[in-house]
Scaffold this motif. Sequence first.
Motif, PDB file in Angstrom:
ATOM      1  N   ALA A 382       0.950  -1.117   0.218  1.00  0.00           N
ATOM      2  CA  ALA A 382       0.019   0.093   0.070  1.00  0.00           C
ATOM      3  C   ALA A 382       1.005   1.230   0.049  1.00  0.00           C
ATOM      4  O   ALA A 382       2.159   1.206   0.242  1.00  0.00           O
ATOM      5  N   LEU A 383       0.335   2.327  -0.394  1.00  0.00           N
ATOM      6  CA  LEU A 383       0.791   3.479  -0.368  1.00  0.00           C
ATOM      7  C   LEU A 383       0.237   4.474   0.452  1.00  0.00           C
ATOM      8  O   LEU A 383      -0.949   4.422   0.394  1.00  0.00           O
ATOM      9  N   ILE A 384       0.970   5.312   1.538  1.00  0.00           N
ATOM     10  CA  ILE A 384       0.390   6.103   2.531  1.00  0.00           C
ATOM     11  C   ILE A 384       1.250   7.433   2.244  1.00  0.00           C
ATOM     12  O   ILE A 384       2.383   7.643   2.148  1.00  0.00           O
ATOM     13  N   VAL A 385       0.132   8.323   1.867  1.00  0.00           N
ATOM     14  CA  VAL A 385       0.698   9.919   1.926  1.00  0.00           C
ATOM     15  C   VAL A 385       0.141  10.587   3.078  1.00  0.00           C
ATOM     16  O   VAL A 385      -1.166  10.934   3.248  1.00  0.00           O
ATOM     17  N   LEU A 386       1.246  11.038   3.748  1.00  0.00           N
ATOM     18  CA  LEU A 386       1.046  11.819   5.105  1.00  0.00           C
ATOM     19  C   LEU A 386       1.608  13.535   4.810  1.00  0.00           C
ATOM     20  O   LEU A 386       2.665  13.778   4.641  1.00  0.00           O
ATOM     21  N   ASP A 387       0.603  14.194   4.535  1.00  0.00           N
ATOM     22  CA  ASP A 387       0.796  15.633   4.290  1.00  0.00           C
ATOM     23  C   ASP A 387       0.816  16.742   5.105  1.00  0.00           C
ATOM     24  O   ASP A 387      -0.009  16.530   6.163  1.00  0.00           O
ATOM     25  N   ASP A 388       1.670  17.558   5.379  1.00  0.00           N
ATOM     26  CA  ASP A 388       1.812  18.719   6.252  1.00  0.00           C
ATOM     27  C   ASP A 388       2.024  18.347   7.561  1.00  0.00           C
ATOM     28  O   ASP A 388       0.908  18.481   8.458  1.00  0.00           O
ATOM     29  N   VAL A 389       3.049  17.676   7.849  1.00  0.00           N
ATOM     30  CA  VAL A 389       3.304  16.772   9.195  1.00  0.00           C
ATOM     31  C   VAL A 389       3.951  17.952   9.864  1.00  0.00           C
ATOM     32  O   VAL A 389       4.700  18.703   9.439  1.00  0.00           O
ATOM     33  N   HIS A 390       3.471  17.981  11.313  1.00  0.00           N
ATOM     34  CA  HIS A 390       4.125  18.698  12.105  1.00  0.00           C
ATOM     35  C   HIS A 390       5.338  18.106  12.802  1.00  0.00           C
ATOM     36  O   HIS A 390       6.230  19.086  13.174  1.00  0.00           O
ATOM     37  N   SER A 391       5.362  16.939  13.189  1.00  0.00           N
ATOM     38  CA  SER A 391       6.328  16.149  13.958  1.00  0.00           C
ATOM     39  C   SER A 391       6.554  14.898  13.700  1.00  0.00           C
ATOM     40  O   SER A 391       5.496  14.218  13.163  1.00  0.00           O
ATOM     41  N   PHE A 392       7.763  14.233  14.042  1.00  0.00           N
ATOM     42  CA  PHE A 392       7.743  13.006  13.877  1.00  0.00           C
ATOM     43  C   PHE A 392       6.878  12.088  14.649  1.00  0.00           C
ATOM     44  O   PHE A 392       6.490  10.902  14.299  1.00  0.00           O
ATOM     45  N   GLY A 393       6.804  12.517  15.812  1.00  0.00           N
ATOM     46  CA  GLY A 393       5.926  11.872  16.796  1.00  0.00           C
ATOM     47  C   GLY A 393       4.508  11.873  16.220  1.00  0.00           C
ATOM     48  O   GLY A 393       3.583  10.921  16.736  1.00  0.00           O
ATOM     49  N   GLN A 394       4.026  12.701  15.486  1.00  0.00           N
ATOM     50  CA  GLN A 394       2.612  12.646  15.112  1.00  0.00           C
ATOM     51  C   GLN A 394       2.236  11.507  13.992  1.00  0.00           C
ATOM     52  O   GLN A 394       1.259  11.125  13.915  1.00  0.00           O
ATOM     53  N   ILE A 395       3.542  11.271  13.405  1.00  0.00           N
ATOM     54  CA  ILE A 395       3.156  10.193  12.269  1.00  0.00           C
ATOM     55  C   ILE A 395       3.887   8.689  12.602  1.00  0.00           C
ATOM     56  O   ILE A 395       3.642   7.924  11.669  1.00  0.00           O
ATOM     57  N   ARG A 396       4.576   8.931  13.653  1.00  0.00           N
ATOM     58  CA  ARG A 396       5.045   7.314  13.940  1.00  0.00           C
ATOM     59  C   ARG A 396       4.185   6.234  14.117  1.00  0.00           C
ATOM     60  O   ARG A 396       4.494   5.411  13.421  1.00  0.00           O
ATOM     61  N   PRO A 397       3.014   6.279  14.801  1.00  0.00           N
ATOM     62  CA  PRO A 397       2.153   5.468  14.707  1.00  0.00           C
ATOM     63  C   PRO A 397       1.501   5.056  13.287  1.00  0.00           C
ATOM     64  O   PRO A 397       0.877   3.853  13.105  1.00  0.00           O
ATOM     65  N   LEU A 398       1.451   6.014  12.425  1.00  0.00           N
ATOM     66  CA  LEU A 398       0.958   5.695  11.078  1.00  0.00           C
ATOM     67  C   LEU A 398       1.991   4.939  10.072  1.00  0.00           C
ATOM     68  O   LEU A 398       1.799   4.983   8.942  1.00  0.00           O
ATOM     69  N   LEU A 399       3.130   4.840  10.568  1.00  0.00           N
ATOM     70  CA  LEU A 399       4.133   3.926   9.562  1.00  0.00           C
ATOM     71  C   LEU A 399       3.856   2.643   9.764  1.00  0.00           C
ATOM     72  O   LEU A 399       4.012   1.959  10.931  1.00  0.00           O
ATOM     73  N   PRO A 400       3.776   1.763   8.680  1.00  0.00           N
ATOM     74  CA  PRO A 400       3.494   0.464   8.676  1.00  0.00           C
ATOM     75  C   PRO A 400       4.692  -0.234   9.214  1.00  0.00           C
ATOM     76  O   PRO A 400       5.780   0.413   9.499  1.00  0.00           O
ATOM     77  N   GLY A 401       4.759  -1.729   9.346  1.00  0.00           N
ATOM     78  CA  GLY A 401       5.884  -2.320  10.044  1.00  0.00           C
ATOM     79  C   GLY A 401       6.603  -2.917   9.079  1.00  0.00           C
ATOM     80  O   GLY A 401       7.386  -4.014   9.329  1.00  0.00           O
ATOM     81  N   ASN A 402       6.194  -2.981   7.808  1.00  0.00           N
ATOM     82  CA  ASN A 402       6.987  -3.814   6.572  1.00  0.00           C
ATOM     83  C   ASN A 402       7.293  -3.076   5.425  1.00  0.00           C
ATOM     84  O   ASN A 402       6.713  -1.917   5.272  1.00  0.00           O
TER      85      ASN A 402
END
Length: 607
Positions: A382-402
Amino acid sequence: MLSPLEVYAGSRRLPIGGPRQRAILSILLINRNQISSVEEIIDKVWHGVPPSTGRTQVAICVAALRKTFRTAGCDEDVIVTVAPGYMLSTRGHRVDAEDFLERVAQAEALDREGQPERAAQVFEGALQLWRGTPLGGINVRMVEDAAVRLIEMQMSAVEKYMALRLQLGEYQALIGDLTALVQAHPLRDRLRGLLMMAQYRAGRRADALATYHDGRRHSIEELGLDMVAPLQSLHEAILREDEIALTDAGWSPRRAAAVVPAQLPSNVFAFSGRLDELRTLDSVLDQPPQGNHPVRVSFITGSPGIGKTSLAIHWAHQRAEEFPDGHLFADLGAHGYAREPESPESVLRRFLTALGHRPEQIPTGLAEATALYRTTLEGRRALIVLDDVHSFGQIRPLLPGNGQCHVLVTSRNQLEGLSDNYNALRLQLGILPLSASTAILRDVVGRDRITSNPQAARRLSELCGNLPIAVRVAAARLLGKPHWRVSDLVARLEDRDRRLDELSHGEYDIRLRFETSWRQLDPSVATAYSRLALLDEPHFDAWCAAKATELRVVEAQDLLERLVDLHLLDVVGRGEAGRFAYGFQDLLLLYARERVGRETTVATSCA
């Protein structure tokens, strides 16, 4: 029956009498709606050695029980005399053991019909009927044997209920419940296997392996046997992190329905330039994905309005077919004008819903939701696009594991954690080349209006600073004013005091874009930034900045690098003394001067 023997009339508990009455009533309950002979009752109650008065004592106990029931309001006999003994009739009455078995059967049927959430709810209701040891405290072998059968039915239901919760992704919440159950029943292999899977799915692989070895110790010490083959296979699959083996062995929870999300916004109209950047993004996909490889991440950064989102969406559409399991998109709103940045919890809920999970399935805790998200994406491309991110902590849970998935991130901020933890590709955007800016004008406004005066078109691009968002604002204004020539808009933009006004319309409000970055600055940094904007040199070094801001040179250097990190200044080279030279993008310079009241005199000179 699912506790020490109790009888209720409505909500009022009835007195049952002494041990003998309780024993006789328990025997009649076990044989409910069937005849229990007096001889059988006597044999069970007195363990095969009855007194000569046994028949009389049984009749006295039955009479006392009947009186208790009549006093409670039962018009018909609950215990009827039928040769050669007695029968307890449950017509018009409820027995909790029967309720339990009916609910378990209903839950199993719901599970077979593909309704695991509803099945789990019914299992939970069935298990809530238990209030202690079934028929506890009655020293009759027949009653004790019945209690053992009831407990086994309870444990079977518990295992099925726990398996459903595992299937529904309640990994973290299950660990405590299963740990207590395994400690109470260390030789129940199914419970131990479910605990191992819950621990593994919750990211606690070491705990899962320890649970296996603890069970093996119990098995060898108490039974002299090694672990059963299914648990050995589960142990080996967890060691290898082998998802196929886990699924084939029957331990892996069923996935949510195969839903393929398609959340990408529409592709960017009149996209131009960025060929090198597109090739760089393509290079991340050159190596084939590996199931156990860390997730691949590309990170696009740059100043406000530089085209980060446009590039991300355009590239995502170009490569969309390479991600057959779906495309997820979230605007994290780090620089939203009317809202706070999105929390990872809210984005996870949207993503999990898009991936096929019902809202009631989704855990409320961040750790549990993250585990379910990563499990759902396991093995999917899958492709995940995370736009206009504030911090790494904001997206760390949104990163897949593989490494099957690819994540594309855009942000004005540095997000150091991406490089430190994920070795992300970092792509910093600069302004467009002049040819790309004029190509956008031509595609939006129309070839004839742009090519009829190419000099005006080039000058318009220059006045927009070749900043993609400004070029698009200019194109939109010309499109909405068909009676304007390109030179008419150029004349308006030549007035430096009006330029930001002319380029701040509708959703493309450039001034608001800059404002969101300005709000990130400490007051002292904002003041210093404004003073830099009033310099009479286009480029300046730390020595010159120190003079303008009344800071020490080392402090000025730190200030300049902080502004570079925020994409409010550019590094434009090195000065004659070897020091870095810095400068403003044209429109940012206008905005910074506007913040100090559009002063027309410079604050200082570096001469």
